[in-house]
Scaffold this motif. Structure first.
Motif, short mmCIF file in Angstrom:
data_model
loop_
_atom_site.label_atom_id
_atom_site.label_comp_id
_atom_site.label_asym_id
_atom_site.label_seq_id
_atom_site.Cartn_x
_atom_site.Cartn_y
_atom_site.Cartn_z
N ASN A 1 0.80 -1.23 0.00
CA ASN A 1 0.00 0.00 0.00
C ASN A 1 0.83 1.27 0.00
N GLY A 2 1.95 1.25 -0.70
CA GLY A 2 2.82 2.42 -0.73
C GLY A 2 2.53 3.37 -1.87
N ALA A 3 1.31 3.34 -2.43
CA ALA A 3 1.01 4.12 -3.63
C ALA A 3 1.12 5.63 -3.40
N LYS A 4 0.88 6.08 -2.18
CA LYS A 4 0.91 7.53 -1.94
C LYS A 4 2.33 8.08 -1.90
N TYR A 5 3.31 7.19 -1.75
CA TYR A 5 4.70 7.64 -1.60
C TYR A 5 5.37 7.79 -2.96
N PRO A 6 6.32 8.72 -3.07
CA PRO A 6 6.99 8.97 -4.35
C PRO A 6 7.66 7.71 -4.90
N GLY A 7 7.65 7.59 -6.23
CA GLY A 7 8.20 6.41 -6.88
C GLY A 7 9.69 6.23 -6.67
N GLU A 8 10.41 7.29 -6.31
CA GLU A 8 11.85 7.18 -6.15
C GLU A 8 12.30 6.99 -4.71
N GLY A 9 11.38 6.86 -3.79
CA GLY A 9 11.76 6.70 -2.39
C GLY A 9 11.27 5.38 -1.83
N LEU A 10 12.10 4.75 -1.01
CA LEU A 10 11.67 3.53 -0.33
C LEU A 10 11.11 3.91 1.04
N TYR A 11 9.81 4.14 1.07
CA TYR A 11 9.12 4.45 2.31
C TYR A 11 8.36 3.22 2.78
N TYR A 12 8.69 2.72 3.98
CA TYR A 12 7.95 1.65 4.62
C TYR A 12 7.87 0.38 3.74
N THR A 13 8.93 0.09 3.06
CA THR A 13 9.02 -1.12 2.26
C THR A 13 10.44 -1.30 1.77
N ASP A 14 10.84 -2.55 1.55
CA ASP A 14 12.15 -2.82 0.94
C ASP A 14 12.06 -2.81 -0.58
N ILE A 15 10.84 -2.98 -1.09
CA ILE A 15 10.58 -3.08 -2.53
C ILE A 15 9.38 -2.21 -2.86
N LYS A 16 9.49 -1.37 -3.90
CA LYS A 16 8.33 -0.59 -4.35
C LYS A 16 7.28 -1.54 -4.92
N THR A 17 6.01 -1.28 -4.61
CA THR A 17 4.95 -2.18 -5.08
C THR A 17 3.89 -1.42 -5.86
N TYR A 18 3.34 -2.10 -6.86
CA TYR A 18 2.32 -1.50 -7.72
C TYR A 18 1.21 -2.51 -7.97
N GLU A 19 0.03 -2.22 -7.43
CA GLU A 19 -1.15 -3.04 -7.72
C GLU A 19 -1.78 -2.47 -8.99
N MET A 20 -1.46 -3.09 -10.10
CA MET A 20 -1.84 -2.53 -11.39
C MET A 20 -3.35 -2.49 -11.60
N GLY A 21 -4.06 -3.45 -11.00
CA GLY A 21 -5.51 -3.46 -11.11
C GLY A 21 -6.16 -2.28 -10.44
N ALA A 22 -5.45 -1.65 -9.50
CA ALA A 22 -5.95 -0.45 -8.81
C ALA A 22 -5.45 0.82 -9.48
N GLY A 23 -4.84 0.67 -10.66
CA GLY A 23 -4.38 1.83 -11.41
C GLY A 23 -2.99 2.32 -11.05
N GLN A 24 -2.28 1.57 -10.23
CA GLN A 24 -0.94 2.00 -9.82
C GLN A 24 0.07 1.66 -10.91
N ARG A 25 0.80 2.67 -11.35
CA ARG A 25 1.79 2.49 -12.40
C ARG A 25 3.06 3.24 -12.04
N MET A 26 4.21 2.67 -12.39
CA MET A 26 5.47 3.35 -12.13
C MET A 26 5.76 4.35 -13.24
N ASN A 27 6.48 5.40 -12.88
CA ASN A 27 6.95 6.38 -13.84
C ASN A 27 8.29 5.88 -14.39
#
Length: 468
Positions: free
Chosen positions: A221-247
């Motif tokens: 659930n790290g979608a609110k955090y910037p794509g270039e920062g590791l906030y509260y996770t070791d790995i950036k995550t994207y639930e694509m079905g919820a519209g989350q996409r990396m830049n």
């Protein structure tokens, strides 16, 4: 002469600043985590297995009081799941040990709401881990913080809930061998509304690393955090079905993206007769482009009520294996700092600044919203921004997060009651500027911006006292 030499060496060692040892330890942790992150993205493609009591309710979010008697597979075969993963050239599997409705599919001592009290009465996590390892596949586990059955919900969380989480995670990371990653869900999401303070992230993260130091922690659930920062996770995550996409223009980050092969995460009664995602789409539109940007793709394949994967999904996975091979490592990741895992003490504290641009005043720089920013007025040559912590607090990390990435030379200072003390002065072109230092006491922090590409703009200035 020898005694003098030995004495001098000992004296030299004793005079080495403690901060050098602390910095060395931080560098060692970062390096170790970077190696684990690289190994994870090099796995490239895996199987998500959403299988739990929602399978028997035809809903992803079933009645939290649904009876454990519903869970009654007649032919459960974790070996079939593993064979299907192997046929697609996947490298690992991840099973939903507990989803949002709180039903545990392992032999837990933390609650009676578990598989051992169902008609099935067998430990599914044990079967999964053994079957996947037997076929050379790595094991990961999914765990939900949100738990509607046990009332672990917003505004209702108690110390007993925290104890239950810790007990359950301890069981999962103690009784089932090496776990490559724990994928956590239901935390700090708009739909769960459980913050990293309600259930203290740093406590849980530290517990996981204590139990299994090489286990990666992934928060879905790290979608609110910037794509270039590791906030509260070791790995950036994207639930694509919820519209989350990396830049794709961002700095490469170790990432995970997920989608189901079917129309939803848990099995539904129409799945056997509804077309699944095509092999060519899985390969050409998901695995290949995601891998190119350091992103591991995990495809969800949901077992049915018998505990077996449907034939249409089995066929699609076999075709994937014919047209895709995991035969190359992903581009090497850049060195990354340790993730931010502590509570941000700057949120909604009094903020002041030099003159701002129109409505974009200083309060936007510590509102915990990365889509808003303090923006300096164009006429200010050397803008500054300050956060008042109201009283002296111990801190050891400052982060400056930008939306536009235009500030590149600046000074970070802390007020000690008499004067401003500099903790950083120099250049930093990262969008997320992380500064760790030895703990000091301060009541105010300030950034003075010396150079920026355009108008100085800061989305968040953040203050932490992380556990080391």
């Amino acid at each position: 002469m020898k005694n003098i030499t030995v004495f001098n060496i000992i004296l030299f060692i004793l005079l080495i600043p403690v901060s050098l040892f602390a910095q060395s330890a931080q560098d060692s942790k970062s390096s170790h985590l970077n190696q684990l992150q690289q190994k994870f993205v090099d796995l490239r493609f895996g199987m998500f297995i959403h299988y739990n009591i929602p399978t028997y309710a035809n809903a992803d979010w079933p009645d939290p009081d649904a009876s454990a008697q519903l869970f009654n597979p007649k032919k459960l075969d974790a070996g079939q799941w593993a064979d299907a993963a192997k046929s697609a050239n996947m490298t690992y599997g991840c099973l939903t040990t507990k989803h949002h409705s709180g039903f545990c599919i392992w032999d837990t001592k933390s609650t009676d709401y578990n598989v051992m009290n169902s008609p099935y009465g067998k430990d599914v996590v044990k079967q999964f881990t053994e079957a996947f390892r037997a076929r050379g596949l790595k094991v990961m586990l999914y765990y939900s913080i949100l738990d509607t059955h046990h009332k672990l919900r917003p505004n209702q969380i108690t110390p007993k809930h925290i104890d239950m989480i810790k007990q359950q995670i301890t069981e999962l990371l103690t009784n089932y061998g090496k776990v490559e990653a724990l994928i956590i869900d239901g935390w700090d999401a708009p739909w769960s509304r459980i913050s990293y303070d309600d259930v203290p992230f740093e406590d849980i993260y530290t517990l996981i690393k204590t139990l299994q130091p090489d286990c990666l922690v992934m928060d879905l659930n790290g979608a609110k955090y910037p794509g270039e920062g590791l906030y509260y996770t070791d790995i950036k995550t994207y639930e694509m079905g919820a519209g989350q996409r990396m830049n794709k223009n961002n700095k490469p980050m170790p990432s995970l993206a997920c989608l189901p092969i079917n129309t939803s995460w848990f099995w539904k009664t129409d799945f056997p007769n509804v077309p699944v995602r095509s092999p060519r789409e899985i390969v050409d539109s998901l695995i290949t482009p995601l891998n190119k940007v350091s992103c591991n793709f995990i495809l969800n394949v949901a077992p049915n009520r018998d505990g077996l994967i449907d034939e249409n999904a089995i066929t699609s996975l076999k075709e994937v294996g014919k047209i895709w091979k995991n035969n190359a490592a992903i581009t090497h990741l850049p060195a990354l700092p340790l993730p931010v895992i502590s509570s941000n003490m700057a949120i909604n504290q009094p903020a002041n600044s030099s003159w701002s641009d129109d409505m974009n005043i200083s309060d936007f720089a510590n509102d915990d919203n990365y889509n808003t920013s303090w923006v300096s007025a164009k006429t200010i040559e050397k803008p500054w921004l300050e956060v008042d912590l109201k009283r002296e607090k111990g801190i050891n990390m400052l982060v400056v997060a930008e939306k536009e990435n235009n500030v590149y030379e600046y000074v970070l200072e802390c007020w000690n009651g008499r004067e401003w003390k500099t903790v950083f002065r120099g250049l930093n072109r990262d969008r997320i500027k992380i500064h760790r230092f030895e703990r000091l006491w301060t009541s105010k922090v300030r950034i003075r911006i010396l150079k920026s590409v355009r108008q100085a703009s800061i989305a968040e200035i953040q203050v932490f006292d992380e556990r080391r």
